[in-house]
Design a protein around this motif. Structure first.
Motif, PDB file in Angstrom:
ATOM      1  N   GLU A 109      40.517  40.784  39.062  1.00  0.00           N
ATOM      2  CA  GLU A 109      40.868  39.747  40.039  1.00  0.00           C
ATOM      3  C   GLU A 109      39.596  39.081  40.579  1.00  0.00           C
ATOM      4  OE1 GLU A 109      43.559  39.496  44.064  1.00  0.00           O
ATOM      5  OE2 GLU A 109      41.906  40.907  44.039  1.00  0.00           O
ATOM      6  N   ALA A 110      38.541  39.885  40.737  1.00  0.00           N
ATOM      7  CA  ALA A 110      37.307  39.351  41.309  1.00  0.00           C
ATOM      8  C   ALA A 110      36.143  40.261  40.939  1.00  0.00           C
ATOM      9  CB  ALA A 110      37.422  39.260  42.826  1.00  0.00           C
ATOM     10  N   VAL A 111      34.955  39.660  40.867  1.00  0.00           N
ATOM     11  CA  VAL A 111      33.721  40.427  40.712  1.00  0.00           C
ATOM     12  C   VAL A 111      32.836  40.086  41.904  1.00  0.00           C
ATOM     13  CG1 VAL A 111      31.728  40.910  39.263  1.00  0.00           C
ATOM     14  CG2 VAL A 111      33.922  40.366  38.211  1.00  0.00           C
ATOM     15  N   VAL A 112      32.347  41.120  42.566  1.00  0.00           N
ATOM     16  CA  VAL A 112      31.553  40.940  43.784  1.00  0.00           C
ATOM     17  C   VAL A 112      30.113  41.363  43.493  1.00  0.00           C
ATOM     18  CG1 VAL A 112      31.237  41.693  46.167  1.00  0.00           C
ATOM     19  CG2 VAL A 112      33.558  41.326  45.267  1.00  0.00           C
ATOM     20  N   THR A 113      29.178  40.461  43.773  1.00  0.00           N
ATOM     21  CA  THR A 113      27.757  40.749  43.566  1.00  0.00           C
ATOM     22  C   THR A 113      27.074  40.801  44.917  1.00  0.00           C
ATOM     23  OG1 THR A 113      27.840  39.525  41.479  1.00  0.00           O
ATOM     24  CG2 THR A 113      25.647  39.994  42.386  1.00  0.00           C
ATOM     25  N   GLY A 114      26.603  41.968  45.314  1.00  0.00           N
ATOM     26  CA  GLY A 114      25.916  42.130  46.589  1.00  0.00           C
ATOM     27  C   GLY A 114      24.414  42.171  46.380  1.00  0.00           C
TER      28      GLY A 114
END
Ligand code: BT5
Length: 247
Positions: A125-130
């Protein structure tokens, strides 16, 4: 994205990555979430990211499908290269990317990257890059960290504006994503490989079952590192919970 669009500013949050994972359904792809402080900043594999208030950049970017030719697996490289270019713009010397995705000045860590995917019913659904970049931490705050660490301000002996840093970082990150979306990873990969400065260096990698010591021959396009040991045997090591030491 216009640099002023799509940025959510939070005074305090547990973790900007956790926020993006929780709110994934309502956040638009390309949104940057920035916090003044994190009460539970996270590194990889449950490690802590030291996140004191009001002095550093803590940001997460959420991306959603379709990704076109951008393989989400290369987001750690895109993010570490963006952080590398940003701090070099300020004039920090001796910066390098420590495979797989930490930014170092000499032996001291300056920035880290944590990428996570939110999977719903078997689909991403989503990829999160911190990304966390140390900007104006005091020597006392840096000393709290269990490994050698530094900050851009400490390197340059001046304060760095967090929002100026964010704009620069967003510019590099978005440009690299756009390049990958239309042309794939090759060009960004070459820049990232040069920024690592590791090809030809002797290293030891621990964390794999046996550990590997040898000379870095190349990085594969999927981010794996290829090392040749003293017998001439080639070892390809994928990133994971690994520690790379320069010899
Ligand atoms: C990382 O993990 O380097 C990923 C850090 C990602 C932080 C960002 S901030 C915004 C977003 N929201 C989050 O909650 N996280 C992301 P790793 O490679 O596992 O390194 C963690 C290790 O780095 C720790 O075990 C410490 O040794 C060291 N460390 C912790 N805080 C640090 C800091 N502020 N500066 C330098 N080193 C630090």
């Amino acid at each position: 994205m216009h640099p002023d669009d799509g940025i959510i500013y939070l005074a305090e949050v547990d973790s900007t990555n956790s926020y993006c994972m929780r709110e994934a359904a309502s956040l638009a792809s390309g949104t940057f979430v920035v916090a003044d402080s994190q009460t539970a900043g996270r590194g990889r594999l449950g490690r802590v990211w030291h996140s004191p208030p009001g002095c550093n950049l803590y940001v997460s970017i959420i991306l959603k499908p379709p990704f076109q030719r951008l393989d989400p697996a290369v987001l750690p490289q895109i993010a570490s290269l963006a952080a590398y270019n940003t701090v070099r713009d300020y004039g920090v010397q001796d910066v390098w990317i420590k495979w797989p995705n930490d930014v170092y000045v000499g032996d001291c860590k300056l920035a880290g990257v944590l990428t996570e995917s939110r999977v719903v019913a078997g689909a991403v659904e989503a990829v999160v890059t911190g990304i966390g970049i140390n900007l104006n931490m005091s020597p006392a705050e840096l000393a709290v960290i269990d490994k050698p660490a530094t900050a851009v301000g400490a390197q340059l002996d001046r304060d760095i504006d967090r929002d100026d840093c964010l704009q620069r970082l967003a510019g590099y990150f978005n440009a690299a994503c756009a390049t990958c979306q239309s042309h794939g990873f090759e060009q960004i990969y070459a820049e990232w490989r040069d920024a690592s400065g590791l090809v030809g260096r002797r290293v030891s990698i621990t964390g794999t079952e046996a550990g590997v010591t040898g000379t870095v021959r190349q990085f594969a396009i999927d981010g794996s590192i290829v090392i040749v040991d003293e017998r001439g045997a080639s070892h390809t090591v994928r990133s994971g919970d690994l520690t790379l030491t320069l010899l």
